[in-house]
Design a protein around this motif. Sequence first.
Motif, short mmCIF file in Angstrom:
data_model
loop_
_atom_site.label_atom_id
_atom_site.label_comp_id
_atom_site.label_asym_id
_atom_site.label_seq_id
_atom_site.Cartn_x
_atom_site.Cartn_y
_atom_site.Cartn_z
N VAL A 379 0.86 -1.18 0.00
CA VAL A 379 0.00 0.00 0.00
C VAL A 379 0.89 1.23 0.00
O VAL A 379 1.69 1.41 0.94
N PRO A 380 0.83 2.08 -1.02
CA PRO A 380 1.71 3.25 -1.08
C PRO A 380 1.55 4.13 0.15
O PRO A 380 0.43 4.55 0.46
N PRO A 381 2.63 4.41 0.88
CA PRO A 381 2.52 5.21 2.11
C PRO A 381 2.22 6.67 1.86
O PRO A 381 1.79 7.38 2.75
N ASP A 382 2.43 7.12 0.62
CA ASP A 382 2.25 8.54 0.35
C ASP A 382 0.80 8.92 0.01
O ASP A 382 0.49 10.08 -0.18
N LEU A 383 -0.10 7.92 -0.08
CA LEU A 383 -1.49 8.23 -0.40
C LEU A 383 -2.13 9.10 0.67
O LEU A 383 -2.73 10.13 0.38
N ALA A 384 -2.01 8.67 1.94
CA ALA A 384 -2.59 9.44 3.04
C ALA A 384 -1.93 10.82 3.13
O ALA A 384 -2.60 11.82 3.40
N ILE A 385 -0.62 10.88 2.87
CA ILE A 385 0.09 12.16 2.90
C ILE A 385 -0.46 13.09 1.83
O ILE A 385 -0.69 14.28 2.05
N GLY A 386 -0.71 12.53 0.63
CA GLY A 386 -1.27 13.32 -0.46
C GLY A 386 -2.67 13.83 -0.15
O GLY A 386 -3.01 14.99 -0.46
#
Length: 754
Positions: A379-386
Motif C-alpha cells: 500500500v503506497p505510504p504517500d497516499l494518506a500524505i497526499g
Amino acid sequence: MLRVCEKLRVVDVKSKRFGLARTETDYLRALQDAMANMDRCVEVEVLKSLGDVNLEKGQMDKNLEMFDRAMVLYRTALIRCNDADVGESLEHRYHFAEKLRLGKRLTVLSSYEPLDSLRKLCSLPNVAERFLDIDRRLTVSGKSLFLHIEYTRLMVEGIVSDDNVLEAEAIKSLGDVYLKRGTETRDTTCLTKATALYNTALARCERFQGTVALIHRLLYTGRIRQKRTTGKKNPKRRLQQQQGHVSRDFPITSPNTDVSDVKGHQSISYEEYLTTGDRALTDGKLDVAEQNFASALREIHKPSKPDRGKEAECLSRLGDVYVQRSKTAKEGRKFTQAAALYNAAMARTDKNKHSVTKKLQEIEKLFLYYTGNVETKHVPPDLAIGHKKRLQEMRTRAKSQLEAIDQQHNPYQYDEDDPVMITVEAERAEAVKSLFKNIARDRQSFIQGLVDECIGTLGPPPCKYAFIGLGSQATELVTPYSDLEFAILIEEGKDNDDTRRYFLNLTHYLHLKVINLGETILPAMAIPSLNDFLSEDPEKDWFFDSVTPRGFAFDGFMPWASKTPFGRDETKRKRPVSLIQTPAEMAKFQELDVSVAEGYHLSDILRRVVFLTGEEALVTTYMGKLNKVVTDDVLSHFMSRMSVIQILLDNIEQFSSYEPTGQLLNVKKDIYRFPGIVIEVLALCCQITLASAWNIIDKLKEMEKIHEENATHLTVLTSISAELRLRTYLNNGGQEDKVEYPEHYACMIEQNTI
C-alpha cells in the motif's frame, strides 16, 4: 453453557421425582430469576424447557393445544437466542412439535384451532381482570409468597398468546414484587432485580401509558437505591468524594475470563491492567484483553488534563485487539475501528509513529484481503500524505479568500446610518456566498477523488450508483472541517445482497481513508468498551476525546447521527435503517408512517441532497420522486407543517431570548443554527425542495414569499453566521465552536434580526 446447565440440573432431577406439574413451577421460578438477573442464556434455556414440558403434556394427553404452546415457546426462545448451536436445537424441537401437531388426530379436545388461534386480541380490561383474579385467589388463600410464580405464569401466557400487554404487565408486576421486597428489607439486590425487570418490560411495552408508568417506576427505584447507597457510612468513599475522586465500577471480565487472571477491581493498578491485557491478547482472549486495556485507559483518563503518553499506550493496545477481531470477524467496521484507535494513539505522541504508520498500512492490506477479496502486496505510504496535503490546500485557499473579502468588502469602516454601509454589506454577503459555493465544489472534488481511488482498488461497481451529499454539503454552508454526511443511490432492479455488500465494502474503504486523515474523534466510532451509545447505563459512555483534532470525518455511529450509507443499527425503539437505497425506496422516507416512526429529522435531511459522484441521472430520478411525494397532495403538506412544528418546538427555548453578552459562545449552536432554521422552516412551509440555502432564498424571493429587502437581510444574516463559523474553525484548526463575540459582529446580527 456449563453455568446454565448447572442452574437447570436440579430442576430436571425434580421432574423425575415430582412430575410435570411441579417441574413447570420450578421452571417458572428459574425463568423469573433469569429475567431478574438479565441472564439471556438461562432465559432461553428455560423457555426451551417449558416448551419441552408442554410438548410432553401434549404427547401424554393427546392435546393439540399443548403442541401449539410448545411451538410458540420454542419460537420465542429462538428469537431471543444468540447461540447458533442452541438455535439449531430449538429449530429441531419446533419442527418436531409441528410434526406431532399435524400428525395427531383430535381425541381429547372437542375442537381444534390452528397455531394462530393462540393470539388473542389485546384487551386491557381482560388483562386487568386476570390480575384481579390473581389478587383475589391469593388473598383468600393467604399464599402471597407465590405471587411471583403467578405473575411469571401470566408472562408465559402473554408469550404464548402473543399478548404484548399481558407479557409487559406481568414483567412489571414481577418488578413490583422485588421493589416491595427491597424497600421492606433494604436489600439492594432486590432493587437491582426490580430495575432489570422494569427495563425488560419497557423494551417490550408498546403502549405510551405503559411506558410512562415504567419510566416512573425506574426513577422511583433509582431514588430508593440511591438512598440505600448514600445512607451507608463509608469513610473511604466519603474521603474520595471530598478529594474530587470517585472510583467507577467497570467490568473487567467476560464469560471467557480466566479466574486466575482477575483480581479485585479496586486493587488493580494501571500497569497491572496492561499486563493482564497483554497476557489475554497473547492467549487469544480478546474480550478480556479489551476490557483490561479499557480499564487501564479509564484509570488515567482525565479529559481536562489527559496523560497523552499513557492514553496512547492503551489506545494502541486496543488497536491491536481490534486488528485481531477484524481478522476473525472479517467485518469492515472492525478494521476502521482499529485504524481510528491507532490514529488516536498517534495524535497523542510521536513515539513509535513509524511503527503505527506501518500498522495502518497493514490494516488496509488486511481489509482488502479479508473484506474486499483483493490481494495487494504493498500500500503506497504517500497516499494518506497526499490526501492530507490536498485537504490543507483547500483550507489555505478558503483562508486567503476570506482575507481578500475583508480587504475588498469592509462595511464596518462606515457609520451604521450611512447608506453605503448597507450596499457594501450586501456585496460582502454575495462574496461570502461565492466563497461557500467554492468550498462545496472543492469538497465534492476531494470526495470524488477518494471514491475513484477506492473503486480503482476494489473493482468496478455491480450497477449504476450515485453518492449524494447531505447536511451542510447540500445546503452549501459546508466548511473544509465539516463532517461528511452522505447516502448512496443504486440502480432500480439491482438491489440485492451482492450489490449491497459491494457498496458497504466501498463505504468502509472510503471510511478507512478518511480516518487516516487523522481527524476522526474516537466517540464517533462507537467502540463499546469506550462509548456504548446503545446501553441505558450512562457509565458505559465515558471516553471523551479532547486530543484528536476534529475535522473532516464521517458522521458518527451514534444512533442520533449515522447519516452515512451504513445507516443505523436496530435500537430498542427503532428498526435498523440503511442509506443505500434505490431512488424509489429512498423517497419512501418522506411518507407519513415512515417519517413519524423515524422522526422527522431523517426525512428533512434526505429532502435536501446534492450530487457528489457517480451517475447524476440517479439523483435527477430521486429528486423527481421526492418532489412527487413532497408536493403532490394534502398529506405531504400536512407532513411539512408537522416538520415545521417539530423544528420550532426543538429550538424555541434556545432562541426565545437572546442578547449578546461579550462572553464565549458556541458559534454553531448560538449563531450559525438560527439562520439555518429560518431557511428550513420557510422552505418547508413553501414546499421548496432545493438543497442550497442560497438558492432557497432566491426561490422565496422569486415566489414572492418574502420581499426583496428581507431576502437581502436573510442573505446577509446567513453569510455572517456561516463566515463566523468558518473563521472559528480556521482559527482553531478544527471543529472547535467556541468563539469570543466580536463587537462588530454583534452589531451585524442585531441589525439583521428577522
